[in-house]
Design a protein around this motif. Structure first.
Motif, PDB file in Angstrom:
ATOM      1  N   SER A 145     -16.090  -2.776  16.893  1.00 39.33           N
ATOM      2  CA  SER A 145     -15.062  -1.755  17.101  1.00 39.33           C
ATOM      3  C   SER A 145     -13.806  -2.265  17.795  1.00 39.33           C
ATOM      4  N   THR A 146     -13.905  -3.366  18.523  1.00 40.25           N
ATOM      5  CA  THR A 146     -12.717  -3.900  19.189  1.00 40.25           C
ATOM      6  C   THR A 146     -12.076  -5.033  18.399  1.00 40.25           C
ATOM      7  N   GLY A 147     -12.646  -5.379  17.252  1.00 41.28           N
ATOM      8  CA  GLY A 147     -12.092  -6.434  16.406  1.00 41.28           C
ATOM      9  C   GLY A 147     -11.191  -5.873  15.326  1.00 41.28           C
ATOM     10  N   THR A 148     -10.692  -6.750  14.485  1.00 36.84           N
ATOM     11  CA  THR A 148      -9.725  -6.361  13.457  1.00 36.84           C
ATOM     12  C   THR A 148     -10.274  -5.309  12.508  1.00 36.84           C
ATOM     13  N   GLN A 149     -11.449  -5.564  11.936  1.00 38.28           N
ATOM     14  CA  GLN A 149     -11.975  -4.649  10.933  1.00 38.28           C
ATOM     15  C   GLN A 149     -12.425  -3.320  11.545  1.00 38.28           C
ATOM     16  N   GLY A 150     -13.225  -3.393  12.591  1.00 33.89           N
ATOM     17  CA  GLY A 150     -13.735  -2.177  13.192  1.00 33.89           C
ATOM     18  C   GLY A 150     -12.624  -1.300  13.746  1.00 33.89           C
ATOM     19  N   ARG A 151     -11.635  -1.914  14.380  1.00 36.71           N
ATOM     20  CA  ARG A 151     -10.526  -1.116  14.924  1.00 36.71           C
ATOM     21  C   ARG A 151      -9.730  -0.471  13.805  1.00 36.71           C
ATOM     22  N   SER A 152      -9.599  -1.146  12.666  1.00 38.96           N
ATOM     23  CA  SER A 152      -8.898  -0.555  11.528  1.00 38.96           C
ATOM     24  C   SER A 152      -9.656   0.651  10.982  1.00 38.96           C
ATOM     25  N   VAL A 153     -10.988   0.564  10.973  1.00 43.24           N
ATOM     26  CA  VAL A 153     -11.799   1.708  10.528  1.00 43.24           C
ATOM     27  C   VAL A 153     -11.590   2.886  11.478  1.00 43.24           C
ATOM     28  N   ARG A 183     -16.750  12.436  15.180  1.00 48.61           N
ATOM     29  CA  ARG A 183     -17.112  11.814  16.443  1.00 48.61           C
ATOM     30  C   ARG A 183     -17.281  10.326  16.166  1.00 48.61           C
ATOM     31  N   ILE A 184     -16.815   9.492  17.071  1.00 41.01           N
ATOM     32  CA  ILE A 184     -16.865   8.045  16.840  1.00 41.01           C
ATOM     33  C   ILE A 184     -17.676   7.371  17.934  1.00 41.01           C
ATOM     34  N   ARG A 185     -18.661   6.621  17.508  1.00 41.67           N
ATOM     35  CA  ARG A 185     -19.427   5.783  18.426  1.00 41.67           C
ATOM     36  C   ARG A 185     -18.973   4.337  18.191  1.00 41.67           C
ATOM     37  N   ALA A 186     -18.210   3.814  19.129  1.00 42.46           N
ATOM     38  CA  ALA A 186     -17.656   2.468  19.015  1.00 42.46           C
ATOM     39  C   ALA A 186     -18.665   1.471  19.582  1.00 42.46           C
ATOM     40  N   VAL A 187     -19.180   0.606  18.731  1.00 42.68           N
ATOM     41  CA  VAL A 187     -20.226  -0.338  19.121  1.00 42.68           C
ATOM     42  C   VAL A 187     -19.588  -1.693  19.421  1.00 42.68           C
ATOM     43  N   THR A 188     -19.893  -2.232  20.603  1.00 38.54           N
ATOM     44  CA  THR A 188     -19.301  -3.485  21.040  1.00 38.54           C
ATOM     45  C   THR A 188     -20.303  -4.271  21.864  1.00 38.54           C
ATOM     46  N   ARG A 189     -20.038  -5.542  22.059  1.00 38.26           N
ATOM     47  CA  ARG A 189     -20.924  -6.361  22.889  1.00 38.26           C
ATOM     48  C   ARG A 189     -20.623  -6.216  24.374  1.00 38.26           C
ATOM     49  N   ASP A 190     -19.430  -5.683  24.704  1.00 33.49           N
ATOM     50  CA  ASP A 190     -19.029  -5.626  26.106  1.00 33.49           C
ATOM     51  C   ASP A 190     -18.195  -4.372  26.337  1.00 33.49           C
ATOM     52  N   THR A 191     -18.781  -3.383  26.991  1.00 30.30           N
ATOM     53  CA  THR A 191     -18.075  -2.119  27.219  1.00 30.30           C
ATOM     54  C   THR A 191     -17.063  -2.211  28.359  1.00 30.30           C
ATOM     55  N   SER A 192     -17.040  -3.333  29.078  1.00 32.60           N
ATOM     56  CA  SER A 192     -16.148  -3.439  30.234  1.00 32.60           C
ATOM     57  C   SER A 192     -14.785  -4.028  29.888  1.00 32.60           C
ATOM     58  N   ALA A 204     -10.206  -3.687  25.681  1.00 33.64           N
ATOM     59  CA  ALA A 204     -10.192  -3.059  24.354  1.00 33.64           C
ATOM     60  C   ALA A 204     -11.225  -1.939  24.271  1.00 33.64           C
ATOM     61  N   SER A 205     -12.357  -2.114  24.941  1.00 34.01           N
ATOM     62  CA  SER A 205     -13.379  -1.061  24.972  1.00 34.01           C
ATOM     63  C   SER A 205     -12.894   0.137  25.776  1.00 34.01           C
ATOM     64  N   LYS A 206     -12.231  -0.119  26.882  1.00 39.13           N
ATOM     65  CA  LYS A 206     -11.709   0.974  27.702  1.00 39.13           C
ATOM     66  C   LYS A 206     -10.645   1.765  26.941  1.00 39.13           C
ATOM     67  N   ALA A 207      -9.857   1.065  26.116  1.00 36.73           N
ATOM     68  CA  ALA A 207      -8.843   1.753  25.308  1.00 36.73           C
ATOM     69  C   ALA A 207      -9.494   2.698  24.305  1.00 36.73           C
ATOM     70  N   GLU A 210     -12.377   4.197  24.773  1.00 43.66           N
ATOM     71  CA  GLU A 210     -12.853   5.337  25.565  1.00 43.66           C
ATOM     72  C   GLU A 210     -11.737   6.347  25.773  1.00 43.66           C
ATOM     73  N   ARG A 211     -10.538   5.849  26.090  1.00 51.38           N
ATOM     74  CA  ARG A 211      -9.399   6.748  26.311  1.00 51.38           C
ATOM     75  C   ARG A 211      -9.029   7.485  25.033  1.00 51.38           C
ATOM     76  N   LEU A 212      -9.310   6.869  23.890  1.00 46.48           N
ATOM     77  CA  LEU A 212      -9.046   7.501  22.603  1.00 46.48           C
ATOM     78  C   LEU A 212     -10.012   8.646  22.313  1.00 46.48           C
ATOM     79  N   GLY A 213     -11.134   8.638  23.009  1.00 46.09           N
ATOM     80  CA  GLY A 213     -12.131   9.676  22.792  1.00 46.09           C
ATOM     81  C   GLY A 213     -13.404   9.190  22.146  1.00 46.09           C
ATOM     82  N   CYS A 214     -13.505   7.869  21.926  1.00 40.92           N
ATOM     83  CA  CYS A 214     -14.724   7.298  21.344  1.00 40.92           C
ATOM     84  C   CYS A 214     -15.819   7.193  22.402  1.00 40.92           C
TER      85      CYS A 214
END
Length: 337
Positions: A17-25, A37-46, A49-52, A54-58
């Motif tokens: 979700s924080t990479g090129t393809q996932g963020r484009s989706v 509703r979006i569940r953004a899956v990442t290796r590092d929630t801290s 890019a992950s915090k951004a 969260e602010r988006l509502g994911c």
């Protein structure tokens, strides 16, 4: 439409979700007229890019593509998932078997979690298109994953629908440092080169801006909401059209106001450059890819029209994408002294 928290909206889980393809989706889901509703899956929630996200509502969750149970937890309750793998050229496993394992884990977890629809970032098998006479390892591993996924059975007996969304050549490949980016011969003259004849056909996509459109648009069309039934779409070619290297040089010239000519690069020169910056395995894959394009075409010459008919908004052409990146054009054609 903004990302929603309403439980009545379908849940879309996005790998990478924080990479090129996932963020484009995720961008395409944001822009859809339908709520998700979006569940953004990442290796590092801290990470930032992950915090951004969260602010988006994911809802941002951690999972590891090498760990089946973490993936299953990430997919539980999702109606739709987006899956992808990255080719690691430092990995010396035969035929990119490590990447194959990561893709297999994702599909196993999605089937086990009982999702309805899987969008997967695959790629054509050059080995198959070549008729068994050649292969491109980083293409063929993704095609192997697709074959595995379509062979799976579901514990419930109802198999998820799988859409193989195959990206074209990344626009960023042609605007980064060094070849194949245009190179100066003097301050006002540049040469653009690929390992292709000037009239070859290449599908190029602005991944950040447009890849998600090819995931979300066809999926929404395939759901056929008016009739409440699924209309089969098995493969999507994610590119707005084919462009020749000669026309790419012309687009660079129009965007920059500089003289840009095209010159085909010998395979040996391409290999030497790529080996110096990315290693022998990446260089070998790239050379084989261009051989495949020369002989049979990136998508085997398939018509891209059907893949573009179901987009909510058209994808950018190569020229439009260049014109939307004035900073990149300035870096290429007006480098600092």
């Amino acid at each position: 439409m903004t990302v929603t928290q309403e439980l009545s909206a379908p849940l879309f889980a996005v790998i990478g979700s924080t990479g090129t393809q996932g963020r484009s989706v995720i961008k395409a889901l944001e822009e859809s007229t339908k709520p998700y509703r979006i569940r953004a899956v990442t290796r590092d929630t801290s990470k930032p890019a992950s915090k951004a996200l969260e602010r988006l509502g994911c809802h941002v969750v951690e999972a590891d593509v090498g760990h089946l149970e973490s993936l299953r937890a990430a997919f539980t309750g999702a109606t739709y998932v987006f899956l992808m793998t990255n080719s690691d050229y430092a990995d010396q496993s035969p035929d990119f078997d490590h990447e194959y394992s990561q893709g297999k884990n994702q599909f196993d977890a999605a089937f086990a979690a009982g999702v309805d629809v899987i969008a997967w970032s695959g790629i054509p098998s050059m080995k198959k298109l070549y008729g068994g006479k050649g292969k491109v390892d980083n293409f063929d591993v993704k095609a192997r994953i697709t074959t595995y996924a379509r062979s799976l059975t579901s514990p419930s007996g109802i198999k998820p629908k799988i859409i193989d969304v195959q990206p074209g050549a990344y626009l960023t490949n042609y605007i980064i440092r060094g070849p194949p980016r245009p190179s100066p011969t003097d301050p006002n003259a540049f040469v653009f080169g690929l390992a292709l004849p000037p009239g070859a056909s290449l599908p190029v996509i602005d991944m950040e801006e447009d890849y998600g459109k090819y995931v979300v648009g066809p999926l929404e069309w395939a759901l056929d909401g008016d009739k409440g039934r699924w209309v089969d779409i098995e493969t999507v070619h994610a590119a707005p059209g084919y462009i020749t290297p000669l026309d790419m040089a012309e687009a660079f010239m129009q965007a920059s106001g500089k003289s840009v000519t095209y010159a085909a690069i010998p395979d040996e020169q391409l290999y030497g450059f790529m080996q110096s910056v990315a290693g022998a395995r990446a260089a070998g894959c790239l050379v084989e890819m261009y051989k495949g394009i020369r002989e049979i075409g990136y998508y085997g010459g398939d018509d891209l029209g059907p893949s573009n008919r179901h987009l909510a908004r058209p994808a950018r052409t190569f020229s439009e994408a260049l014109n939307a990146r004035p900073e990149a054009i300035k870096r290429i054609f007006e480098p600092e002294a």
